[in-house]
Design an enzyme around this catalytic site. Structure first.
Site, PDB file in Angstrom:
ATOM      1  N   ASP A  30      10.035  42.827   3.823  1.00 36.90           N
ATOM      2  CA  ASP A  30      10.785  43.243   3.279  1.00 36.90           C
ATOM      3  C   ASP A  30      11.444  42.576   2.004  1.00 36.90           C
ATOM      4  O   ASP A  30      10.911  41.520   1.049  1.00 36.90           O
ATOM      5  CB  ASP A  30      12.048  42.881   4.421  1.00 36.90           C
ATOM      6  CG  ASP A  30      13.323  43.086   4.332  1.00 36.90           C
ATOM      7  OD1 ASP A  30      13.978  44.709   5.132  1.00 36.90           O
ATOM      8  OD2 ASP A  30      14.695  43.032   2.931  1.00 36.90           O
ATOM      9  N   GLU A 162      21.518  52.474  18.239  1.00 38.99           N
ATOM     10  CA  GLU A 162      21.829  51.962  17.703  1.00 38.99           C
ATOM     11  C   GLU A 162      22.010  51.243  19.860  1.00 38.99           C
ATOM     12  O   GLU A 162      22.900  51.543  20.387  1.00 38.99           O
ATOM     13  CB  GLU A 162      22.467  51.122  17.219  1.00 38.99           C
ATOM     14  CG  GLU A 162      22.232  50.863  15.934  1.00 38.99           C
ATOM     15  CD  GLU A 162      23.394  51.079  14.257  1.00 38.99           C
ATOM     16  OE1 GLU A 162      24.432  50.509  15.085  1.00 38.99           O
ATOM     17  OE2 GLU A 162      22.945  51.705  13.497  1.00 38.99           O
ATOM     18  N   GLY A 266      36.514  63.340  22.695  1.00 39.37           N
ATOM     19  CA  GLY A 266      37.303  61.997  22.131  1.00 39.37           C
ATOM     20  C   GLY A 266      37.600  62.467  20.581  1.00 39.37           C
ATOM     21  O   GLY A 266      38.428  63.110  19.692  1.00 39.37           O
ATOM     22  N   CYS A 273      23.875  57.148  11.254  1.00 46.07           N
ATOM     23  CA  CYS A 273      23.511  57.748  11.234  1.00 46.07           C
ATOM     24  C   CYS A 273      23.889  59.822  11.123  1.00 46.07           C
ATOM     25  O   CYS A 273      23.587  60.324  10.299  1.00 46.07           O
ATOM     26  CB  CYS A 273      21.777  58.262  12.160  1.00 46.07           C
ATOM     27  SG  CYS A 273      21.376  56.652  11.069  1.00 46.07           S
ATOM     28  N   ARG A 339      30.168  50.294  10.835  1.00 46.83           N
ATOM     29  CA  ARG A 339      29.696  51.627   9.709  1.00 46.83           C
ATOM     30  C   ARG A 339      30.594  53.399  10.222  1.00 46.83           C
ATOM     31  O   ARG A 339      29.717  53.403  10.996  1.00 46.83           O
ATOM     32  CB  ARG A 339      28.223  51.878   9.683  1.00 46.83           C
ATOM     33  CG  ARG A 339      27.845  51.325   8.279  1.00 46.83           C
ATOM     34  CD  ARG A 339      26.332  51.032   8.531  1.00 46.83           C
ATOM     35  NE  ARG A 339      25.754  50.538   9.372  1.00 46.83           N
ATOM     36  CZ  ARG A 339      24.162  50.385   9.723  1.00 46.83           C
ATOM     37  NH1 ARG A 339      23.378  50.604   8.576  1.00 46.83           N
ATOM     38  NH2 ARG A 339      23.567  49.985  10.612  1.00 46.83           N
TER      39      ARG A 339
HETATM   40  N1  LIG Z   1      19.345  52.220  12.814  1.00 48.14           N
HETATM   41  C1  LIG Z   1      19.263  53.502  13.156  1.00 48.14           C
HETATM   42  O1  LIG Z   1      19.906  53.325  14.660  1.00 48.14           O
HETATM   43  C2  LIG Z   1      17.935  54.600  13.185  1.00 48.14           C
HETATM   44  C3  LIG Z   1      17.511  54.715  11.742  1.00 48.14           C
HETATM   45  N2  LIG Z   1      17.147  55.589  11.650  1.00 48.14           N
HETATM   46  C4  LIG Z   1      16.774  55.886   9.752  1.00 48.14           C
HETATM   47  O2  LIG Z   1      15.973  55.133  10.094  1.00 48.14           O
HETATM   48  C5  LIG Z   1      15.904  54.219   8.761  1.00 48.14           C
HETATM   49  C6  LIG Z   1      16.337  52.989   8.576  1.00 48.14           C
HETATM   50  O3  LIG Z   1      17.519  52.881   8.563  1.00 48.14           O
HETATM   51  P1  LIG Z   1      18.202  51.394   9.252  1.00 48.14           P
HETATM   52  O4  LIG Z   1      16.482  50.939   9.515  1.00 48.14           O
HETATM   53  O5  LIG Z   1      19.012  51.648   9.568  1.00 48.14           O
HETATM   54  O6  LIG Z   1      18.207  50.589   7.937  1.00 48.14           O
HETATM   55  P2  LIG Z   1      18.948  48.475   7.898  1.00 48.14           P
HETATM   56  O7  LIG Z   1      19.473  49.373   6.519  1.00 48.14           O
HETATM   57  O8  LIG Z   1      18.614  48.349   8.812  1.00 48.14           O
HETATM   58  O9  LIG Z   1      16.938  48.291   7.102  1.00 48.14           O
HETATM   59  C7  LIG Z   1      16.552  48.374   5.637  1.00 48.14           C
HETATM   60  C8  LIG Z   1      15.486  47.178   4.802  1.00 48.14           C
HETATM   61  O10 LIG Z   1      15.137  47.611   3.807  1.00 48.14           O
HETATM   62  C9  LIG Z   1      14.829  46.245   3.459  1.00 48.14           C
HETATM   63  N3  LIG Z   1      14.608  47.074   2.324  1.00 48.14           N
HETATM   64  C10 LIG Z   1      15.068  47.492   1.241  1.00 48.14           C
HETATM   65  N4  LIG Z   1      14.074  47.685  -0.083  1.00 48.14           N
HETATM   66  C11 LIG Z   1      13.749  47.150  -0.548  1.00 48.14           C
HETATM   67  C12 LIG Z   1      11.872  47.680  -0.435  1.00 48.14           C
HETATM   68  N5  LIG Z   1      12.334  48.448  -1.618  1.00 48.14           N
HETATM   69  N6  LIG Z   1      10.632  46.440  -0.089  1.00 48.14           N
HETATM   70  C13 LIG Z   1      11.109  46.231   1.327  1.00 48.14           C
HETATM   71  N7  LIG Z   1      12.036  46.499   1.773  1.00 48.14           N
HETATM   72  C14 LIG Z   1      13.581  46.949   1.703  1.00 48.14           C
HETATM   73  C15 LIG Z   1      15.860  45.951   3.520  1.00 48.14           C
HETATM   74  O11 LIG Z   1      16.349  44.691   2.794  1.00 48.14           O
HETATM   75  C16 LIG Z   1      16.763  46.393   5.150  1.00 48.14           C
HETATM   76  O12 LIG Z   1      16.386  44.947   5.778  1.00 48.14           O
HETATM   77  C17 LIG Z   1      17.078  55.045   7.968  1.00 48.14           C
HETATM   78  O13 LIG Z   1      16.732  56.544   7.434  1.00 48.14           O
HETATM   79  C18 LIG Z   1      17.876  55.657   9.044  1.00 48.14           C
HETATM   80  O14 LIG Z   1      18.513  56.857   8.694  1.00 48.14           O
HETATM   81  C19 LIG Z   1      16.569  56.300  12.330  1.00 48.14           C
HETATM   82  C20 LIG Z   1      16.732  56.008  13.387  1.00 48.14           C
HETATM   83  C21 LIG Z   1      17.590  55.855  14.473  1.00 48.14           C
HETATM   84  O1  LIG Z   2      19.598  58.522  13.661  1.00 45.65           O
HETATM   85  C1  LIG Z   2      20.022  57.736  13.879  1.00 45.65           C
HETATM   86  O2  LIG Z   2      20.264  56.518  13.731  1.00 45.65           O
HETATM   87  C2  LIG Z   2      20.144  57.631  15.932  1.00 45.65           C
HETATM   88  O3  LIG Z   2      21.545  58.274  15.860  1.00 45.65           O
HETATM   89  C3  LIG Z   2      22.461  58.208  17.555  1.00 45.65           C
HETATM   90  O4  LIG Z   2      21.915  57.438  17.738  1.00 45.65           O
HETATM   91  P1  LIG Z   2      23.735  56.209  17.445  1.00 45.65           P
HETATM   92  O5  LIG Z   2      24.252  56.883  16.168  1.00 45.65           O
HETATM   93  O6  LIG Z   2      22.830  55.159  17.805  1.00 45.65           O
HETATM   94  O7  LIG Z   2      24.753  56.324  18.683  1.00 45.65           O
HETATM   95  P2  LIG Z   2      25.069  57.561  19.753  1.00 45.65           P
HETATM   96  O8  LIG Z   2      25.081  56.810  20.970  1.00 45.65           O
HETATM   97  O9  LIG Z   2      24.117  58.891  18.955  1.00 45.65           O
HETATM   98  O10 LIG Z   2      26.484  57.539  18.929  1.00 45.65           O
HETATM   99  C4  LIG Z   2      26.827  58.313  18.130  1.00 45.65           C
HETATM  100  C5  LIG Z   2      28.494  58.493  17.934  1.00 45.65           C
HETATM  101  O11 LIG Z   2      28.484  59.676  18.733  1.00 45.65           O
HETATM  102  C6  LIG Z   2      30.050  59.417  19.996  1.00 45.65           C
HETATM  103  N1  LIG Z   2      29.625  59.760  20.841  1.00 45.65           N
HETATM  104  C7  LIG Z   2      28.418  59.820  21.771  1.00 45.65           C
HETATM  105  C8  LIG Z   2      28.309  60.753  23.066  1.00 45.65           C
HETATM  106  C9  LIG Z   2      29.486  61.866  23.657  1.00 45.65           C
HETATM  107  O12 LIG Z   2      29.358  62.600  24.666  1.00 45.65           O
HETATM  108  N2  LIG Z   2      30.556  61.246  22.398  1.00 45.65           N
HETATM  109  C10 LIG Z   2      30.385  60.792  21.161  1.00 45.65           C
HETATM  110  O13 LIG Z   2      31.896  61.215  20.578  1.00 45.65           O
HETATM  111  C11 LIG Z   2      29.675  57.514  20.043  1.00 45.65           C
HETATM  112  O14 LIG Z   2      31.057  57.203  20.088  1.00 45.65           O
HETATM  113  C12 LIG Z   2      29.016  57.412  18.397  1.00 45.65           C
HETATM  114  O15 LIG Z   2      30.770  57.274  17.498  1.00 45.65           O
HETATM  115  C13 LIG Z   2      21.044  59.746  17.656  1.00 45.65           C
HETATM  116  O16 LIG Z   2      21.095  59.126  19.250  1.00 45.65           O
HETATM  117  C14 LIG Z   2      19.442  58.944  17.677  1.00 45.65           C
HETATM  118  O17 LIG Z   2      18.541  59.583  18.965  1.00 45.65           O
HETATM  119  C15 LIG Z   2      19.379  58.612  16.701  1.00 45.65           C
HETATM  120  O18 LIG Z   2      18.102  57.864  16.341  1.00 45.65           O
END
Ligand SMILES: NC(=O)C1=CN([C@@H]2O[C@H](COP(=O)(O)OP(=O)(O)OC[C@H]3O[C@@H](n4cnc5c(N)ncnc54)[C@H](O)[C@@H]3O)[C@@H](O)[C@H]2O)C=CC1
Ligand SMILES: O=C(O)[C@H]1O[C@H](OP(=O)(O)OP(=O)(O)OC[C@H]2O[C@@H](n3ccc(=O)[nH]c3=O)[C@H](O)[C@@H]2O)[C@H](O)[C@@H](O)[C@@H]1O
EC number: 1.1.1.22
Length: 435
Positions: A30, A162, A266, A273, A339
């Protein structure tokens, strides 16, 4: 296996800590030194249930962090878990991914001894179809490397949520391996073998092409977001007829073809995401000449729910010059993440109406205070409701279900519930958004 993960944020740290717990040697890379120090000191840089314990156990041991991309040279594969935010027009911003890919290329090109096998670079981040092959592979190759000989690329999207990221990663509904090379497929199987062995149930593996894997991630997220928008559309109809949308949803959810999950209607979907991914795939499709009407409608409907919530409040009370309470600020319960929270348009709508907004959230207050420093923040639901002319519920935190006598202290006890969490009781005017 030795694994490197570029980006130690929500996804990178969760995946790294879980893989270390499953027995792999993992290094995250990172650019943020505070994150790197935290991981090496055994402290999780992000808050997820169960993650503190994993990072405490493995941080500085099987789980290390570094700012040095040369670390990837000692690993069997590298995952890219970098951010993929939106440009102003909603399209995907690939600057972080391309920077990361370029750094990987430079590190591989700078190796003193050429590796016997090409290094596998796996896209974990959510990227629109063909990004890995058409953009990232080219950035890696810019360092003078040849795809196939010096490196391979693959896509392995992540479906964790999350708030339940660790549990979701360790017990996924599926694993998706997008590859164009048997060795890449084999390496991904090796990587996930301990996870599949430890998982509670059989974990199916989808072996597919790279662009298909990238698209599966968007199809997954946009299907779920659209499912919520559809139940919100149905819920809005229910409200017009005085029908309870939750009873309707429970019944249709019994049909296996529909499924019971993601039918809570709701105030709509938010988070880091669903909104960005829906916007990104719509923009990418339009660039190809196709306008996805259903996805666009899903976004439009989602954008309208906060104003519907407020119009129900308007039906009972004019909040101008009065105190109005907002219960819940996080985009969903169990996180302090704000977010794209639906609370933002709700607060703005109340401010437009001239209300004095007082907000409460168990954990997201400090994050929201940075965005809206000009509203009042209460340290309990009771304090938020005290003297309020109207309250709106934006996040379904469990603690809101227990609220009762607190409503007696409202100046005008109108409660508009955007998440079906408040219990109806005598003494308040209660409006559910879709029931
Ligand atoms: N947050 C989630 O629950 C989920 C996210 N994703 C996807 O995963 C990807 C990453 O998302 P997050 O983990 O939430 O992002 P994040 O913003 O939490 O983490 C990204 C990290 O990359 C670092 N970074 C930035 N530029 C860099 C570079 N050039 N070299 C090394 N490190 C660097 C940052 O300092 C940061 O720690 C996105 O495409 C998102 O859509 C997919 C599923 C779930
Ligand atoms: O790509 C991603 O980052 C992730 O996005 C979502 O996960 P997340 O955004 O963490 O949370 P969810 O539980 O999916 O909820 C998303 C939103 O939908 C809303 N929601 C969810 C379920 C429902 O029945 N109704 C509803 O309004 C929640 O309140 C929230 O605002 C997906 O569920 C994950 O599978 C995916 O990996």
């Amino acid at each position: 296996m030795n694994v490197s993960i570029v980006g130690s944020g929500y996804v990178g740290t969760t995946v790294a800590a879980c893989l270390a717990d499953l027995g792999h040697e993992v290094v995250t890379i990172d650019i943020d030194e505070d994150i790197v120090d935290a991981v090496n000191d055994g402290e999780s840089p992000i808050h997820e249930p169960g993650l503190d314990e994993l990072v405490a156990e493995h941080g500085g041991g099987r789980l290390r962090a570094s700012t040095d991309y040369a670390e990837i040279l000692d690993t069997d594969l590298t995952m890219l878990a970098l951010p993929t935010p939106s440009n102003d027009d909603g399209s995907i911003d690939l600057q972080f991914m391309e920077a990361g890919a370029a750094s990987i290329g430079e590190a591989l090109a700078g190796a003193e001894n050429a590796a016997a096998d090409p290094h596998l670079v796996v896209t974990k981040s959510t990227v629109v179809p063909n990004t890995t092959e058409d953009r990232l592979a080219l950035r890696i190759a810019d360092a003078g490397l040849e795809r196939g000989t010096d490196f391979l690329v693959a896509s392995n999207p992540e479906f964790q949520r999350e708030g339940t990221a660790v549990a979701d990663f360790l017990n996924p509904d599926k694993l998706v391996f997008g590859t164009d090379d048997d060795r890449a497929t084999d390496l991904l199987h090796d990587l996930y073998a301990p996870l599949r062995e430890a998982a509670d149930d059989d974990v199916p593996v989808v072996e597919t092409g790279i662009a298909e894997a990238e698209m599966i991630k968007y199809a997954n997220n946009t299907f779920l977001a659209t499912k919520i928008s559809l139940i919100n559309d149905i819920g809005n109809i229910c409200k017009e007829f005085g029908v309870d949308a939750y009873e309707v949803a429970d019944a249709i959810g019994l049909d296996d073809r529909i499924g019971e999950q993601f039918l809570r209607s709701g105030v709509g979907w938010g988070g880091s995401c669903f909104p960005k991914d829906t916007d990104a795939i719509i923009a990418a499709a339009r660039e190809q000449g196709y306008d996805p009407t259903v996805l666009s409608a899903a976004v439009e409907l989602n954008d309208g729910q906060p104003e519907r919530l407020l119009s129900l409040l308007d039906d009972h009370v004019d909040v101008s010059g009065k105190r109005a309470a907002v219960l819940g600020l996080a985009f969903k319960p169990g996180t302090d993440d704000i977010r794209n929270t639906r609370a933002a348009p709700v607060i703005e709508g109340l401010k437009t109406r001239g209300a004095d907004v007082v907000a409460y959230d168990p954990v997201a207050t400090e994050n929201m205070r940075e965005r809206y420093p000009d509203i009042e923040y209460a340290d309990s639901p009771a304090a938020a409701l005290d003297g309020a002319s109207g309250a709106v519920v934006v996040t379904d935190w469990d603690e809101f279900a227990a609220l009762d006598a607190e409503f007696d202290e409202m100046a005008d006890p109108v409660v508009v519930d955007g998440r079906r969490i408040i219990k109806r009781r005598d003494g308040i005017t209660y409006e559910g958004l879709t029931w």
